[in-house]
Structure formats: structure tokens, C-alpha cells
Scaffold this motif. Structure first.
Motif, PDB file in Angstrom:
ATOM      1  N   THR A   1       0.817  -1.222   0.000  1.00 40.48           N
ATOM      2  CA  THR A   1       0.000   0.000   0.000  1.00 40.48           C
ATOM      3  C   THR A   1       0.851   1.272   0.000  1.00 40.48           C
ATOM      4  O   THR A   1       0.315   2.370  -0.012  1.00 40.48           O
ATOM      5  CB  THR A   1      -0.907   0.023   1.241  1.00 40.48           C
ATOM      6  OG1 THR A   1      -0.072  -0.007   2.404  1.00 40.48           O
ATOM      7  CG2 THR A   1      -1.856  -1.164   1.236  1.00 40.48           C
ATOM      8  N   ASN A   2       2.164   1.089   0.063  1.00 38.25           N
ATOM      9  CA  ASN A   2       3.111   2.216   0.188  1.00 38.25           C
ATOM     10  C   ASN A   2       3.080   2.857   1.573  1.00 38.25           C
ATOM     11  O   ASN A   2       3.660   3.931   1.772  1.00 38.25           O
ATOM     12  CB  ASN A   2       2.880   3.294  -0.881  1.00 38.25           C
ATOM     13  CG  ASN A   2       3.348   2.836  -2.253  1.00 38.25           C
ATOM     14  OD1 ASN A   2       4.094   1.856  -2.364  1.00 38.25           O
ATOM     15  ND2 ASN A   2       2.914   3.512  -3.296  1.00 38.25           N
TER      16      ASN A   2
ATOM     17  N   LYS B   1      -2.244  -2.303 -14.448  1.00 40.03           N
ATOM     18  CA  LYS B   1      -0.933  -2.175 -13.806  1.00 40.03           C
ATOM     19  C   LYS B   1      -0.518  -3.585 -13.405  1.00 40.03           C
ATOM     20  O   LYS B   1      -0.966  -4.094 -12.373  1.00 40.03           O
ATOM     21  CB  LYS B   1      -0.986  -1.272 -12.579  1.00 40.03           C
ATOM     22  CG  LYS B   1      -1.225   0.207 -12.885  1.00 40.03           C
ATOM     23  CD  LYS B   1      -2.670   0.567 -12.764  1.00 40.03           C
ATOM     24  CE  LYS B   1      -2.871   2.068 -12.911  1.00 40.03           C
ATOM     25  NZ  LYS B   1      -4.304   2.440 -12.831  1.00 40.03           N
TER      26      LYS B   1
ATOM     27  N   SER C   1      -3.035  -0.916  -8.156  1.00 42.63           N
ATOM     28  CA  SER C   1      -3.297   0.467  -8.590  1.00 42.63           C
ATOM     29  C   SER C   1      -2.054   1.261  -8.955  1.00 42.63           C
ATOM     30  O   SER C   1      -2.158   2.374  -9.463  1.00 42.63           O
ATOM     31  CB  SER C   1      -4.048   1.212  -7.475  1.00 42.63           C
ATOM     32  OG  SER C   1      -3.240   1.301  -6.310  1.00 42.63           O
ATOM     33  N   SER C   2      -0.849   0.703  -8.732  1.00 41.67           N
ATOM     34  CA  SER C   2       0.381   1.486  -8.888  1.00 41.67           C
ATOM     35  C   SER C   2       0.896   1.543 -10.315  1.00 41.67           C
ATOM     36  O   SER C   2       1.171   0.501 -10.927  1.00 41.67           O
ATOM     37  CB  SER C   2       1.489   0.926  -7.990  1.00 41.67           C
ATOM     38  OG  SER C   2       1.238   1.227  -6.645  1.00 41.67           O
ATOM     39  N   ASN C   3       1.051   2.779 -10.844  1.00 34.60           N
ATOM     40  CA  ASN C   3       1.776   2.959 -12.096  1.00 34.60           C
ATOM     41  C   ASN C   3       3.270   2.865 -11.835  1.00 34.60           C
ATOM     42  O   ASN C   3       3.738   2.958 -10.694  1.00 34.60           O
ATOM     43  CB  ASN C   3       1.436   4.319 -12.711  1.00 34.60           C
ATOM     44  CG  ASN C   3       0.157   4.276 -13.534  1.00 34.60           C
ATOM     45  OD1 ASN C   3       0.019   3.443 -14.433  1.00 34.60           O
ATOM     46  ND2 ASN C   3      -0.778   5.154 -13.215  1.00 34.60           N
TER      47      ASN C   3
ATOM     48  N   GLY D   1       3.656   6.027  -7.901  1.00 37.49           N
ATOM     49  CA  GLY D   1       3.062   4.700  -7.770  1.00 37.49           C
ATOM     50  C   GLY D   1       3.862   3.749  -6.907  1.00 37.49           C
ATOM     51  O   GLY D   1       3.304   2.890  -6.224  1.00 37.49           O
TER      52      GLY D   1
ATOM     53  N   ASN E   1       2.264   7.678  -3.392  1.00 38.17           N
ATOM     54  CA  ASN E   1       0.809   7.593  -3.239  1.00 38.17           C
ATOM     55  C   ASN E   1       0.398   6.434  -2.349  1.00 38.17           C
ATOM     56  O   ASN E   1       1.086   5.416  -2.260  1.00 38.17           O
ATOM     57  CB  ASN E   1       0.133   7.415  -4.600  1.00 38.17           C
ATOM     58  CG  ASN E   1       0.241   8.644  -5.463  1.00 38.17           C
ATOM     59  OD1 ASN E   1       0.591   9.724  -4.989  1.00 38.17           O
ATOM     60  ND2 ASN E   1      -0.054   8.484  -6.749  1.00 38.17           N
TER      61      ASN E   1
ATOM     62  N   GLU F   1      -1.497   3.364  -2.232  1.00 37.08           N
ATOM     63  CA  GLU F   1      -1.943   2.469  -3.300  1.00 37.08           C
ATOM     64  C   GLU F   1      -2.455   1.157  -2.703  1.00 37.08           C
ATOM     65  O   GLU F   1      -2.421   0.951  -1.476  1.00 37.08           O
ATOM     66  CB  GLU F   1      -0.786   2.175  -4.273  1.00 37.08           C
ATOM     67  CG  GLU F   1      -0.113   3.413  -4.857  1.00 37.08           C
ATOM     68  CD  GLU F   1      -0.868   3.993  -6.042  1.00 37.08           C
ATOM     69  OE1 GLU F   1      -1.956   3.454  -6.364  1.00 37.08           O
ATOM     70  OE2 GLU F   1      -0.390   4.981  -6.632  1.00 37.08           O
TER      71      GLU F   1
ATOM     72  N   ASN G   1      -1.987  -2.906  -3.891  1.00 38.49           N
ATOM     73  CA  ASN G   1      -1.475  -3.909  -4.821  1.00 38.49           C
ATOM     74  C   ASN G   1      -1.392  -5.258  -4.118  1.00 38.49           C
ATOM     75  O   ASN G   1      -1.191  -5.328  -2.904  1.00 38.49           O
ATOM     76  CB  ASN G   1      -0.072  -3.531  -5.309  1.00 38.49           C
ATOM     77  CG  ASN G   1      -0.053  -2.165  -5.968  1.00 38.49           C
ATOM     78  OD1 ASN G   1      -0.502  -1.990  -7.084  1.00 38.49           O
ATOM     79  ND2 ASN G   1       0.475  -1.174  -5.246  1.00 38.49           N
TER      80      ASN G   1
END
Length: 803
Positions: A10-11, A140, A160-162, A167, A171, A173, A175
Motif C-alpha cells: 500500500t506504500n 498495472k 493500482s500502482s503505475n 506509484g 501515493n 496504493e 497492490n
């Protein structure tokens, strides 16, 4: 979700996608395939050190490279597929995106090294980039496969991460990592299908970076210099023209105002605040409104009470979400809370140039953590610390963001000390010039937007001509003189002599308290009362110079104040004002409030027996001097100054033909003038002294503000105090009469600014000054002080008008 579940990224702290990639890539990863809607090199820069052991990297971009490509996608949906799938169009779109990204990224060694490695990987065949042409893909997906023969086939990460710094790190996110071989194979098979149909843009990346960006080996020193100039002036050159496309009806589309917004925006971003300090009349209110609209969010505007409705109208027309409060409502603002404001706009910010005042402290609290826009044409009034105090509203005193100037307090203290020595007038002006140069070069060029009319006319000449605009010429100011007969001359000189004899003991009581321990509180009272004493002495001379009527009214108040104080002393207890802030009250045109606070302010109680012997005798002597003065002046029924003014109004062609603003510092002088002028000119005269009702202010606007919706033309002579010297448009008039010279001579600039404004229909502006009599000038040096102050202002900030 279990906070310890290692399948999700999720960062948040300990769960960034970047950390996961670094770990996995370093662990025998042979192939790394990326399918993303948006690809940015910033993602690669973060990861390239981890790519050393990776054999092959493939990046497939699936969504709009830029605006042009997106339009082609839409056309493709409508059946024009051949246009979109054109290899040339796709490659050109990618080229534009790469160029823009390199130009917008930071100029750092890390970025340069990252791009060099990126290109090396492309040249070696380790990295390939393709763009999918047929449909926009917003997926992604990251596929990581192990070396052949490894028991773990690989893994796929999707979410969701670019593939960008935002990403991978910045952000919030969501994943998930899938490890089962069927999942990885499904993702890989789908990737291969898309890869076969995609257009290769690998070579375009290398060619674009080498030939169309600053990252190449053939750049010349001249091109590097141009790059520097572009970066330095980029905000001013490339300002967002769209934000000016929907100006409210009736507002001029002026290039110099647009560039002011762009310049101010850059300064706000770099230093969290800016001075909007164009000379009076160039439209700073509109510039501030445009800047607030560009900044977005919610604004708090703090302005003089008389301008509150004007600001509300302008901000409403410009579509700015804002709350407008007056200067006197700072405590109210704090009580209601300031956390929902993004920026604070302070109109006539020079009123807060004294950081030891209560109002400054309240404003400082309001501005904490906010962007600050200081709107003032006259930020400097007396000394360098005027600028410093206002800077402290958005800069830390000892840790500023101004380049090479960490400690602002030390910087300005040194400049102030340069003026503290006993200097001759010539030496003083020389130090002022030197200080001014230092302030301009070290501070103001980073934190101020200021242009004079001459500069606007020079650098925006073509635009002004297209708009049909010209600035009026300010004619040489005219001095007005008046003479005393022998009897009045004797009385005037006797009055000055008596004013010098008065001890003003009523206004400095702490000085006469019997010896006691010198506490900090007592020392503060001493300094405050010394200021009050000096002010009261000067006030008598000023009121005498303003008008005989105002002088008599001031004498009456002085005598009444002495009567009450002596009565209080005889009762056995004396209530001494604890702290009266003379300068704060003077700066906001509250002289009568000052006199009232001296009588009723926050007080310390002293026993009458605690005062030195003879103190009461001093009070009585002062009162007798004042009574002698009022007795003699009550017998005077002539007024040579008024007589001269009335004669000039009737004989001077300019004063006869035009609308005229007549300024005085004294409300009582204003009322006296209004009464006498009305007898001669009838309904042509209107009065506004700050005590006026809303309906009277509406009459002023209708007759003197060219932007008023329902203009009238009945009033020609406006008598006012400095309550109308700031902010308001009065340029249907083009003549200023300074019936007296203000304490703060910079007010003269502000007064003239009411008529010397962009959009005026007049070709010329005229100034008439009643200067002090020679006797009064010797006493208080007002003309000399005014000239010195305005010269200091000119040296520091630039002016192009003689006042």
C-alpha cells in the motif's frame, strides 16, 4: 486486512512496492515485464541499481502518452482505426511525452545517471519499450520470472500502482502479489499477445533524449545559458493563459497583471509568501484575486473596514472562495478558527509593520502554516525593520528560505543600527541609499513583485496601446502658503513657546513615582509613557497646523483629561495605563481612541502618596497653560489658511473645473472644512471621515468611483481623512489637496494613488500641498521628515512620481 500480510503493498511504512521490487529483483529474477497505463522514467530511476542481474526488461505502455495520442484513441473508437494505429503518430506521441518528462524533471545527478543507464540498457538490448496502439489499457501488471530451472516459476503483482515514483512510493496504493504458477502464466500469456501487436518506441527514446532535451553531449555554453534563463523565468514565460480567459465583465485583460500573477505564484511556491507591491493604482486587488484563484483552496482576506465590501465584490466576481474580515477583527478570526484557510491575503499590509504590537501578534498566529500574500504599495514607511516585520508573517526569523540569508533578524538589525548613529542629513540619506540597495538585492527580488508606472509603460507598451490605455502625467506639485497678521503671528509664536513649557506630566506619571525597584513591567510602562508624552506634545503642534478649529477641540480634550486626572489624584489613588501602544493606534488612524485609552486603558493602581512631592503642582501648572491657550484662541475669529484655500478654489482654473479630493489627518478639521465649503459650494461638497454612515459612503462611490454601477455627478469636492487614502477607487477626480501633511508621510503616496490609477480618463494628475508654517516646521520638522521618508522609500522600492 491483516497488517502483517506480506502479499499486499500500500506504500505505507514497511509496505512500499519499491521495497518489494528491490527485494525480488535481487533474488534471481531473470525477466521483468511491465504493463502499465502510464510509464514515467522516475520509476526506473528508483530501480535501476536493482536491474543489474536482470537479463531482460520489457515495458508495455497501454494508455495515452499525451493529449494528442488520447484524441487519436477516441477517433479510433469511432471507426478511424487506421489514423490511430499509425506507427508515426504513436512514435511522435511518445517522443513528445519523453521530451516533456525530461524537461520537467529535476536537474540532478541522480536523474542524469538514471537516464544514462536507461539508454545503456536500450542500446544493449536489455530494455525494450512498446506502446499498444489499438485500445487504451489501464492495467498495472508486473511479471517477475526466475531463472530457468528454479522451483519458483515467478510472481505477478497487480493493483493500482503505475510505474512511477508516485506509484512505487508516494501515493497510497493497493497492490497484491500472486505466486501461483497458473496465475503468473495467465498474466504472461496475455502480456505476450499484447506485446506482439505493440509498436516499438525504444529507438525513439534514445533519439529524443539525445537530440531534443538538455541531456546530450553536444550542448554549447550558450545553450546551457539559455537553459538557465528558461528555468529561472519559466513561470513568468509559461504562465497558464487559461486562467485569464474568463475575466469578469468590465475587467481589462492586461499583460503586466498576468505576469505579476505568474511571478507571484513562483515566489509563493518558493518562499510561502509574497509582497504584491506595484505602485498605487496598478490593480493590486485584481492581481491578488487572480493569484488566489490560481492557488485554489480557500482564502482569508484581511483588509481595512472601508474596503471589506469592495473585496467581497471583487472576489465574488473572480470566483474565489474566500472570507473577508477587517483589520480590527483579528481576535474574532482566531476564535472562529483558521485551519480551513489555505492562504491569507492582507490588504494594506504595511499597517502590520511593527512586530511588537498586539495586532501583529494576532496576525502572526493567523498566518502560521498558511501561504501569505501581502498587498501594499508602501511596505516601507520608516526603517528597514518595517520590511522585516511583514516578512516574518511568512518567513522564520532565524531560518528563512531567502537564498544566502538564513538569519533575517540579524540582517535587518544590522541595517537598522547603521541609521542609529548621529548622522547629518547628507550622511543619513547616504546610509539610506546603501541600506536600500542591500535590501533590494538580498531580499526583495526574491519575495516581492513591484513595478512602477514607468516600467509598465516601457515593458508593456504594445499591450497598453492595444488596450487604449495611458497613465496620466503627474504634474509638479504646487505649494500653498498662507500668512499671519502681526497679532496672529505673535499668538502663534507664544503658543509654540507655551507648548514647550508644558511638562505633559499627566501623560508620563510613572516618571514621578518615588524610587522603587525597577521591574520589567515598570520599565515597559516608562518606555510606553515616554512615547505618549512625545506624541501629545507633537499632536498639539500638528493640530495647530491642521486648523485652528481642530487645535481648540484638542485643547478642550486635554483640559478635560487633566481635570479628571487631578480629581483622581486627590481621591488618593491613581490608575496608570499599563501599556498604551502609541504606534499601533497611530498606524490605524485611531488618535481619538489613543487619547481615550490613556484615560481608560488597562491600568495599574498607585497610591497618590507614592508620587514625588510637587507632582500635583506640575499637573495644575500644565492645566493652567492649556487654559491660557484656549482662552486666547477662543478670541480668534479669523483663519488665514481657510481663507487662502477658499480663494484658491475660486481662482485656480484646475481646481474650478475638476473633481477634487481634499485630505486632512484630523476628523475635526475635515468637519470644519465641510461646513465652510458647503456654505460656498452647496451640494457640490461631500464629507467622509470614517464616521460616515453606509449611505454617505455610497454617495462617495457613486460620484468618484468610475466602476460604480450607478454613477452620479452631483458632488465635486470630497473632504476626507486618511480613511479613504487606501485601496478605494476615486479616479473620476484628478486633483489631490493635502490640507495638512500626515504624521506618516508615505500616506501622501497613498492619497495620490486614489486618482493616479490604471483606466483613468484624465491626462493629468494635480497635487496641491499646504506645508507647515516656518514656525511649526522648526518645531516638529515635518516637511524635512516627509522629504527624507519619501526619499528613503524611493531608494528602496522605486517610485516615478514627485509628491
Amino acid at each position: 486486512m491483516d497488517s502483517m500480510d506480506l502479499r499486499f503493498f500500500t506504500n505505507e511504512e514497511g509496505a512500499t512496492l519499491l521495497d518489494r521490487f528491490k527485494q525480488t529483483l535481487a533474488n534471481e529474477t531473470q525477466f521483468f515485464d511491465v504493463l502499465v497505463g502510464y510509464f514515467r522514467s522516475s520509476g526506473f530511476f528508483l530501480l535501476y541499481p536493482s536491474f543489474k542481474t536482470v537479463e531482460k526488461i520489457r515495458i508495455l505502455v497501454g494508455l495515452n502518452i499525451d493529449k494528442v495520442t488520447y484524441q487519436l484513441v477516441q477517433e479510433g473508437k469511432d471507426g478511424q482505426k487506421s489514423l490511430f494505429s499509425s506507427t508515426k503518430n504513436i512514435q511522435e506521441g511518445f517522443e513528445d511525452q519523453v521530451t516533456r518528462e525530461v524537461e520537467e524533471c529535476e536537474d540532478s545527478k541522480r536523474v542524469e545517471e538514471g537516464i544514462e543507464h536507461f539508454i545503456d540498457f536500450i542500446k544493449s538490448g536489455k530494455l525494450e519499450i512498446k506502446v499498444y496502439p489499438e485500445h487504451p489499457i489501464h492495467a498495472k501488471v508486473y511479471i517477475l520470472r526466475k531463472k530457468e530451472g528454479h522451483e519458483d516459476f515467478g510472481k505477478v503483482i497487480t493493483g493500482s500502482s503505475n510505474f512511477s515514483q508516485a506509484g512505487l512510493v508516494d501515493n497510497l496504493e493497493f497492490n497484491v502479489e500472486l505466486k501461483d504458477a497458473p496465475d503468473v502464466k495467465f498474466a504472461l500469456n496475455r502480456f505476450e499477445e499484447l506485446w506482439k501487436k505493440a509498436i516499438d518506441v525504444t529507438d525513439e527514446y534514445v533519439d529524443t533524449v539525445h537530440n531534443k532535451t538538455w541531456l546530450n553531449n553536444t550542448i554549447t555554453p550558450y545553450e546551457l545559458y539559455l537553459k538557465f534563463l528558461y528555468e529561472y523565468f519559466r513561470e513568468k514565460i509559461n504562465y497558464d493563459k487559461e486562467m485569464f480567459e474568463d475575466l469578469p465583465k468590465g475587467y481589462l485583460d492586461l499583460e503586466y497583471q498576468k505576469e505579476a500573477v505568474a511571478d507571484a505564484l513562483l515566489k509563493v511556491r518558493e518562499h510561502n509568501g509574497v509582497f504584491l507591491s506595484d505602485v498605487v493604482g496598478l490593480g493590486k486587488t485584481f492581481i491578488a484575486a487572480l493569484l488566489a484563484r490560481k492557488l485554489g483552496g480557500r482564502s482569508l482576506v484581511i483588509c481595512p473596514p472601508v474596503l471589506k465590501e469592495y473585496w467581497e465584490d471583487v472576489l465574488r466576481e473572480f470566483g474565489v472562495v474566500a472570507k473577508v474580515e477587517s483589520h480590527g477583527k483579528l481576535e474574532h478570526v482566531l476564535k472562529k478558527g483558521t485551519e480551513f484557510y489555505d492562504q491569507v491575503i492582507i490588504d494594506e499590509a504595511h499597517r502590520f509593520r511593527n512586530e511588537i504590537t498586539k495586532s501583529f501578534e494576532l496576525l502572526h498566529q493567523i498566518c502560521a502554516g498558511k501561504k501569505v500574500i501581502l498587498v501594499t504599495a508602501t511596505p516601507l514607511n520608516n526603517r528597514p525593520k518595517d520590511i522585516a516585520s511583514q516578512l516574518y508573517l511568512f518567513q522564520k526569523r532565524n531560518n528563512s528560505t531567502i537564498p544566502n540569508l538564513k538569519n533575517l533578524r540579524r540582517f535587518f538589525t544590522t541595517l537598522d543600527k547603521n541609521l542609529d548613529s548621529k548622522l547629518s542629513k547628507e550622511e543619513y540619506l547616504e546610509v539610506v541609499k546603501e541600506n536600500s540597495k542591500i535590501i533590494r538585492e538580498s531580499v526583495l527580488k526574491y519575495a516581492m513583485v513591484r513595478r512602477t508606472r514607468a516600467e509598465v509603460e516601457k515593458f508593456y507598451k504594445e499591450d497598453l496601446e492595444q488596450q487604449g490605455l495611458e497613465f496620466p502625467k503627474v504634474e509638479e506639485p504646487k505649494k500653498l502658503f498662507y500668512d499671519f497678521d502681526d497679532n496672529l503671528d505673535d499668538l502663534f509664536n507664544d503658543t509654540l513657546s507655551l507648548i514647550r513649557k508644558i511638562s505633559y506630566a499627566r501623560y508620563e506619571p510613572v516618571r514621578y513615582i518615588k524610587t522603587q525597584t525597577e521591574t520589567q513591567d515598570l520599565q515597559t510602562q516608562r518606555i510606553s509613557q515616554q512615547n505618549v508624552r512625545g506624541f501629545m506634545k507633537g499632536l498639539l503642534v500638528k493640530r495647530l497646523e491642521s486648523s485652528f478649529h481642530a487645535f481648540r477641540q484638542t485643547l478642550k480634550r486635554f483640559i478635560d483629561s487633566y481635570d479628571k486626572f487631578i480629581e483622581m489624584f486627590d481621591s488618593g489613588k491613581v490608575y496608570v495605563s499599563k501599556k498604551v501602544d502609541v504606534y499601533d493606534l497611530l498606524e490605524t488612524d485611531r488618535e481619538e481612541e489613543l487619547e481615550q485609552l490613556i484615560d481608560e486603558g488597562e491600568a495599574v493602581v498607585y497610591e497618590s502618596s507614592g508620587f514625588q512631592e510637587g507632582y500635583r503642582d506640575l499637573l495644575v501648572a500644565d492645566k493652567e497653560y492649556l487654559q491660557e491657550l484656549i482662552h486666547r484662541w477662543n478670541q480668534v475669529d479669523e483663519d488665514p489658511k481657510l481663507k487662502e484655500f477658499l480663494s484658491t478654489l475660486k481662482s485656480d482654473e484646475i481646481l474650478k473645473k475638476n473633481k477634487v479630493l481634499i485630505f486632512t489627518e484630523s476628523r475635526e478639521t475635515g468637519e470644519y472644512l465641510f461646513k465652510n465649503l458647503k456654505e460656498k459650494f452647496g451640494d457640490q461638497v461631500v464629507l467622509s471621515t470614517g464616521m460616515s454612515k453606509g449611505s454617505e459612503m455610497e454617495v462617495v462611490r457613486a460620484n468618484f468611483d468610475p466602476m460604480h454601477r450607478f454613477p452620479k455627478n452631483k458632488k465635486r469636492l470630497l473632504v476626507t481623512t486618511d480613511v479613504l487614502s487606501e485601496g478605494i477607487n476615486l479616479h473620476r477626480a484628478n486633483v489631490i489637496v493635502n490640507y495638512d501633511i500626515p504624521w506618516n508621510s508615505v500616506r501622501i503616496l497613498q492619497r495620490v494613488g486614489r486618482v493616479n490609477r490604471v483606466g483613468t480618463k484624465h491626462d493629468k494628475v494635480h497635487i496641491y500641498n499646504f506645508f507647515p508654517t516656518s514656525q511649526a516646521e522648526r518645531e516638529i520638522g515635518l516637511e524635512k521628515l516627509a522629504v527624507a521618508k519619501i526619499q528613503a522609500f524611493h531608494d528602496t522600492l522605486g517610485e516615478d512620481t514627485k509628491y
